[in-house]
Structure formats: structure tokens, C-alpha cells
Write a protein that holds these residues in place. Structure first.
Motif, PDB file in Angstrom:
ATOM      1  N   PRO A   2       0.818  -1.204   0.000  1.00 46.24           N
ATOM      2  CA  PRO A   2       0.000   0.000   0.000  1.00 46.24           C
ATOM      3  C   PRO A   2       0.856   1.260   0.000  1.00 46.24           C
ATOM      4  N   GLN A   6      -4.073   5.072  -0.075  1.00 43.57           N
ATOM      5  CA  GLN A   6      -4.500   3.959  -0.919  1.00 43.57           C
ATOM      6  C   GLN A   6      -5.699   3.291  -0.240  1.00 43.57           C
ATOM      7  N   LEU A  57      -6.323  -3.899  -1.771  1.00 41.95           N
ATOM      8  CA  LEU A  57      -6.186  -2.508  -2.183  1.00 41.95           C
ATOM      9  C   LEU A  57      -7.194  -2.178  -3.279  1.00 41.95           C
TER      10      LEU A  57
END
Length: 111
Positions: A2, A6, A57
Motif C-alpha cells: 500500500p 490507498q 487494495l
């Protein structure tokens, strides 16, 4: 890995196959620090749910929130299977993000 800001959905646990917590954030590293340090009162602090065992993500926070809601509605077995499929040893993935490993008795559940 990440990056700052994010969007991310994450699952924490107290121990392998233990108490689960599903959350969403735009800054996973900062949020993990809050959970691990007990900086915010609540479920994860009360039940010592600090080990990152899964994260996903997303490009937008809207998509991350949608996935968080989906996961929260899943049966527990489905959540356990998701974690085990991606992380069969239930390793603390926060270590790969720069956090120190947690000892098994670092934090005890309870008030």
C-alpha cells in the motif's frame, strides 16, 4: 504494497482462527499503528485484535467500502477460508509493512 492514501479493506485477528475485525481505511500503515498501539478505544483494543492477516487494495474508497460491507456480511467460515487461501499460516502481514512482530502474549484480551 500500500501507498499513502490507498483505499484498503483489511482483516485483523487476535490469533489464527480467533476473533476477526474487518475495517476500511485510506492509510493502512497509520491505521495499523492505531490498532496496535491501542490509540483508539473500541473493539480491537478491547479484544486484542491486532494482527493483520488479509488486506485488499482499491482504486477508490467507494469500492473499498463496498467490499468491506460485502465481507462483513459473509459467514465466518467464508472469511476464514479467504484468509487461509491467501495466508495459509495466518502470518502477521504488518511485519512486511515495517511493523515489529507481535509476541503471542503482547496484549491480552479483556477490559
Amino acid at each position: 504494497m500500500p501507498t499513502e492514501k490507498q483505499p484498503c479493506v483489511y482483516i485483523l485477528t487476535s490469533k489464527p482462527f480467533g476473533t476477526l475485525y474487518i475495517g476500511v481505511t485510506s492509510d493502512l500503515v497509520a491505521r495499523l499503528w492505531q490498532h496496535r498501539e491501542g490509540a483508539v478505544d473500541g473493539f480491537t483494543k478491547r479484544y486484542a485484535v491486532h494482527r493483520l492477516v488479509h488486506f485488499e487494495l482499491f482504486d477508490t474508497m467507494e469500492l473499498a467500502i463496498k467490499r468491506e460491507k460485502q465481507l462483513k456480511n459473509w459467514h465466518r467460515d467464508w472469511k476464514l477460508n479467504l484468509i487461509t487461501r491467501e495466508n495459509p499460516d495466518w502470518r502477521d502481514l504488518a511485519v512486511g509493512l515495517g511493523f515489529e512482530p507481535m509476541s503471542s502474549d503482547a496484549r491480552q484480551a479483556g477490559p
